[in-house]
Write a protein that holds these residues in place. Structure first.
Motif, PDB file in Angstrom:
ATOM      1  N   GLU A  51      43.203  36.989  43.223  1.00 57.02           N
ATOM      2  CA  GLU A  51      44.332  36.072  43.331  1.00 57.02           C
ATOM      3  C   GLU A  51      45.152  36.244  44.599  1.00 57.02           C
ATOM      4  OE1 GLU A  51      46.617  36.468  39.752  1.00 57.02           O
ATOM      5  OE2 GLU A  51      45.003  35.678  38.491  1.00 57.02           O
ATOM      6  N   ASP A  52      45.265  37.477  45.098  1.00 62.62           N
ATOM      7  CA  ASP A  52      46.235  37.738  46.153  1.00 62.62           C
ATOM      8  C   ASP A  52      45.673  38.263  47.470  1.00 62.62           C
ATOM      9  OD1 ASP A  52      48.196  37.026  44.290  1.00 62.62           O
ATOM     10  OD2 ASP A  52      48.405  39.084  43.581  1.00 62.62           O
ATOM     11  N   MET A  53      44.450  38.715  47.499  1.00 64.24           N
ATOM     12  CA  MET A  53      43.927  39.358  48.704  1.00 64.24           C
ATOM     13  C   MET A  53      42.882  38.482  49.379  1.00 64.24           C
ATOM     14  SD  MET A  53      43.664  43.296  47.594  1.00 64.24           S
ATOM     15  CE  MET A  53      45.041  44.157  46.877  1.00 64.24           C
ATOM     16  N   VAL A  54      43.343  37.713  50.345  1.00 63.79           N
ATOM     17  CA  VAL A  54      42.481  36.783  51.068  1.00 63.79           C
ATOM     18  C   VAL A  54      41.445  37.566  51.888  1.00 63.79           C
ATOM     19  CG1 VAL A  54      42.463  34.955  52.804  1.00 63.79           C
ATOM     20  CG2 VAL A  54      44.366  35.124  51.189  1.00 63.79           C
ATOM     21  N   LYS A  55      40.218  37.080  51.859  1.00 61.33           N
ATOM     22  CA  LYS A  55      39.099  37.647  52.624  1.00 61.33           C
ATOM     23  C   LYS A  55      38.799  39.099  52.260  1.00 61.33           C
ATOM     24  CE  LYS A  55      39.918  34.382  56.185  1.00 61.33           C
ATOM     25  NZ  LYS A  55      39.507  33.824  57.358  1.00 61.33           N
ATOM     26  N   THR A  56      39.044  39.424  50.997  1.00 59.46           N
ATOM     27  CA  THR A  56      38.782  40.770  50.497  1.00 59.46           C
ATOM     28  C   THR A  56      37.801  40.686  49.341  1.00 59.46           C
ATOM     29  OG1 THR A  56      41.009  41.479  51.103  1.00 59.46           O
ATOM     30  CG2 THR A  56      39.855  42.828  49.492  1.00 59.46           C
TER      31      THR A  56
END
Length: 154
Positions: A51-56
Motif C-alpha cells: 500500500e505505501d512503498m512505491v517500487k518496493t
C-alpha cells in the motif's frame, strides 16, 4: 543370497527407511511452522509494502520468537528490493520506508526489526543497506543503519 533371505531383510529395511524419512522430514520442518501471530505480522508487513512503498518488492520475511526475552515477542527480518532508478532519492526513500515499516510493526508484539535492502540499479544481488530497530516502550527506534561502500558513493 536366496529369495528367502531377501524377504527376511525387506521388512527391517522398510522400517529403517520409514523411520529415516520421518526423522529427516521432522528435521527439515523443525521451527518452520508459523504461529497465527507470526502470520499476522507477515501480513502486516506485506500490506504496508503493497500500500505505501512505491517500487518496493518483498524478497523474504522472517518472523521468529525473541528467545532472549521469553515474553512472547517477535523479531522480524525483512529482505526488500527497491527498484527506483532515480539514484538521488534512493538512500532517503529506503530510510523512510524502513522507518515506516518499523513503526507499523510497533503495533504488534515485535521487539526487534531488521530491514535489508537490495537496490538493483546500483548493484545487483547484494544487500546495500541495513537498518536495525529495537522497541523502546511503545515505539520502535532505529538503533543502527549501515550502507555498503558502493552505495555510499551515490
Amino acid at each position: 543370497m536366496y529369495r528367502g533371505d531377501i524377504k527376511k531383510l525387506a521388512l527391517p529395511f522398510m522400517i529403517v527407511l520409514l523411520f529415516s524419512t520421518v526423522a529427516f522430514t521432522s528435521i527439515i520442518n523443525f521451527g518452520m511452522k508459523d504461529s497465527a501471530a507470526s502470520q499476522e505480522i507477515k501480513q502486516g508487513v506485506n500490506q504496508v509494502i503493497e500500500e505505501d512503498m512505491v517500487k518496493t518488492s518483498v524478497g523474504h520475511i522472517e518472523v521468529m520468537e525473541d528467545e532472549s526475552l521469553k515474553d512472547g515477542s517477535y523479531i522480524v527480518t525483512s529482505h526488500l528490493k527497491y527498484e527506483n532508478p532515480n539514484i538521488d532519492e534512493t538512500k532517503q526513500m529506503i530510510e523512510i520506508y524502513s522507518d515506516q515499516l518499523a513503526n507499523e510493526l510497533a503495533n504488534y508484539n515485535v521487539n526487534k526489526v531488521t530491514v535489508f535492502w537490495e537496490v538493483p540499479h546500483i548493484q545487483k544481488d547484494d544487500n546495500l543497506a541495513r537498518f536495525h530497530f529495537q522497541r523502546n516502550g511503545e515505539k520502535i527506534q532505529m538503533k543502527e543503519r549501515w550502507f555498503a561502500l558502493s552505495f555510499k558513493d551515490t
